[in-house]
Design a protein around this motif. Structure first.
Motif, mmCIF file in Angstrom:
data_model
loop_
_atom_site.group_PDB
_atom_site.id
_atom_site.type_symbol
_atom_site.label_atom_id
_atom_site.label_comp_id
_atom_site.label_asym_id
_atom_site.label_seq_id
_atom_site.Cartn_x
_atom_site.Cartn_y
_atom_site.Cartn_z
ATOM 1 N N ARG A 110 -4.389 -44.083 12.253
ATOM 2 C CA ARG A 110 -3.561 -44.290 11.058
ATOM 3 C C ARG A 110 -4.292 -43.854 9.801
ATOM 4 N N GLN A 111 -5.593 -44.125 9.746
ATOM 5 C CA GLN A 111 -6.378 -43.712 8.592
ATOM 6 C C GLN A 111 -6.493 -42.191 8.542
ATOM 7 N N ASN A 165 -13.440 -40.895 11.521
ATOM 8 C CA ASN A 165 -12.750 -41.892 10.711
ATOM 9 C C ASN A 165 -12.275 -43.019 11.613
ATOM 10 N N SER A 182 -8.106 -53.331 -0.021
ATOM 11 C CA SER A 182 -7.190 -52.521 -0.815
ATOM 12 C C SER A 182 -6.489 -53.329 -1.899
ATOM 13 N N LYS A 205 -3.367 -40.806 7.173
ATOM 14 C CA LYS A 205 -3.299 -41.031 5.726
ATOM 15 C C LYS A 205 -4.125 -39.985 4.977
ATOM 16 N N GLN A 221 -15.685 -43.045 3.822
ATOM 17 C CA GLN A 221 -15.086 -44.379 3.834
ATOM 18 C C GLN A 221 -15.981 -45.367 3.090
ATOM 19 N N ASN A 251 -15.174 -50.880 6.922
ATOM 20 C CA ASN A 251 -16.057 -49.722 6.724
ATOM 21 C C ASN A 251 -17.540 -50.078 6.828
#
Length: 486
Positions: free
Chosen positions: A334-335, A330, A234, A338, A286, A157
């Motif tokens: 995949r993000q 974004n 994460s 989500k 983000q 990010n």
């Protein structure tokens, strides 16, 4: 695989940087731009062999670098900062193309901060000391000894800013570094290797290896010659890293996710509070520090919401290279999937969409505000990492604090109030590594930074960074015992 690619007119090497040389891999991965989904190039995809080579290079370079006088280490860090400043425009456009953050932010704030990271820790190194003290006539002297090779794993990010937040103090402390950037945004780490080499940093002191965490990351974090691991990312990945490092008892610094509250009391400057709330959409949401849980006192909730909707509605979403854009894309499909999953499940459970709640063309998600959400719901308790905020109300100070602290996280908190006594009282009760009162995202490198609970382990910044990246030593000397050399 081409050794170099051209990104927005800038040449970027796609190979690893190990021991002062460019090193290719048999395998590659495709790096794509979130702006339009286009492929930027094939990037060297490292594994155990590249991890072993990078650690060996860092280990070989460590004795000489650790013995380098502080003043010389500081000089080289300033030289790297000079190189960054000369290439701010190149770094800015490459990073915007690679991760989709605003070009204007990279030009004016992020890349200058990258240079500042090096200058700050270079200067702090030269002042690093602890006053000697006595114990029953014996003198005590505290020193910071370089620890050894450090593995630094960084997120996508804010790739270069967060990488150099780790690289600069690790190098200043006399350690050698293996930097592993996120596979979704690896390009500016490669440019940093070039800049460091041009500045005269000795071979092997900074190494950059690219690839997937499960392939090269595990090989790095489990290596017995690695003496420090710093990771931003994460919670699930942090748990894997911690398990990997456990066999060698390698010290860890972990800056993880957040689900931070933004508390708005009725006595707050409402215009300021709304500005702070809308600011949480920065970088398309983000941002680990973002105050995504808006907690507003009942009596001002309706007016706050009205003003928020008007302010958020004026935000411009689009190409991050356009100076007029406020919110970019974004990072990855995949993000995006989500983010939308969180929102659609919340709506299915009864949440009301005040604004947004849907995808836009490409990799863009509309700035979203959800209300009528339960405190124990997924969207309130779990990090979305996108432009999604929730709004809840509270009746009094006690309930506001209770809601603010009612998560597994504790990275940051933001408080809007016009009462200094309330500010002092509430901040004392909030579980957070950083609390902002009537402001947001003001960060000084000399302050401790990190999170509580699942938001992290340890603190970095100022002397705290050197405490982590060094082995602290206390030397106790008796008043007698030396031979008389007179």
């Amino acid at each position: 695989m081409a050794d170099k690619i051209t990104v927005a007119g800038v040449s970027v090497d796609t190979r690893h940087w190990v021991g002062g040389q460019r090193v290719a891999s048999v395998d590659t991965f495709t790096d794509t731009s979130p702006i339009d989904g286009s492929a930027l190039g094939e990037i060297a995809r490292g594994g155990p062999a590249e991890a072993q080579a990078a650690v060996a290079a860092a280990r070989a370079a460590f004795p000489s670098w650790a013995a380098t006088p502080r003043a010389e280490r500081a000089r080289l860090l300033h030289a790297i900062a000079d190189g960054v400043e000369k290439r701010i425009e190149e770094l800015a456009i490459v990073e915007t193309t690679d991760n989709g953050a605003l070009l204007r932010s990279h030009r004016r704030g992020v890349m200058p901060r990258v240079a500042h990271n090096f200058r700050f820790f270079a200067d702090w190194l030269l002042t690093l000391e602890h006053e000697d003290f006595e114990t029953r006539g014996h003198s005590n002297h505290v020193s910071w000894d370089p620890a050894g090779p450090c593995v630094l794993i960084t997120p996508w990010n804010a790739p270069l800013m967060l990488a150099t937040w780790k690289v600069a103090p690790a190098l200043a402390a006399g350690n050698t570094v293996i930097l592993k950037p996120a596979e979704w945004s690896p390009l500016t780490a490669s440019l940093l290797a070039d800049i460091a080499a041009e500045a005269g940093l000795p071979a092997g002191v900074l190494n950059v290896v690219q690839g997937y965490g499960a392939e090269i990351g595990d090989a790095l974090t489990s290596h017995p010659d690695v003496r420090r691991i710093s990771f931003t990312g994460s919670v699930p990945t942090a748990k894997r890293i911690a398990a990997s490092a456990a066999a060698n008892l390698t010290p860890l610094s972990l800056e993880l996710g957040g689900k931070s509250p933004l508390l708005v009391f009725a006595d707050a400057n409402l215009e300021l509070a709304v500005d702070l709330a809308v600011e949480q959409y920065d970088n398309a949401g983000q941002v680990c520090l973002a105050g995504t849980r808006l907690l507003v006192e009942d009596s001002v909730a309706e007016e706050f919401t009205r003003r928020f909707v008007a302010k958020a509605g004026a935000l411009r979403q689009g190409d991050p290279r356009d100076e007029a854009t406020d919110i970019g894309p974004n990072i990855h499909p995949r993000q995006l999937e989500k983010i939308d999953g969180f929102v659609q499940r919340a709506i299915a459970e009864g949440a009301r969409t005040v604004i947004g709640g849907h995808r836009r063309d490409g990799q863009f998600y509309a700035p979203t505000l959800l209300t009528d959400v339960a405190q124990d719901s997924e969207v309130v308790q779990e990090e979305v990492f996108g432009p999604v905020l929730t709004l809840q109300t509270f009746a009094d100070e006690e309930e506001g604090v209770r809601l603010a602290n009612d998560t597994r996280f504790g990275l940051a908190a933001t408080l809007a109030t016009g009462d200094p006594e309330r500010a002092e009282r509430v901040t004392a009760q909030l579980v957070a590594g950083t609390v902002w009162v009537n402001c947001f995202f003001v960060r000084d490198l000399q302050a401790p930074f990190g999170g509580s609970r699942l938001s992290g382990v340890g603190r970095e910044g100022g002397t705290w960074s050197f405490d982590f990246y060094c082995d602290l030593k206390n030397t106790v000397t008796a008043p007698k015992g030396f031979k008389d050399h007179g």
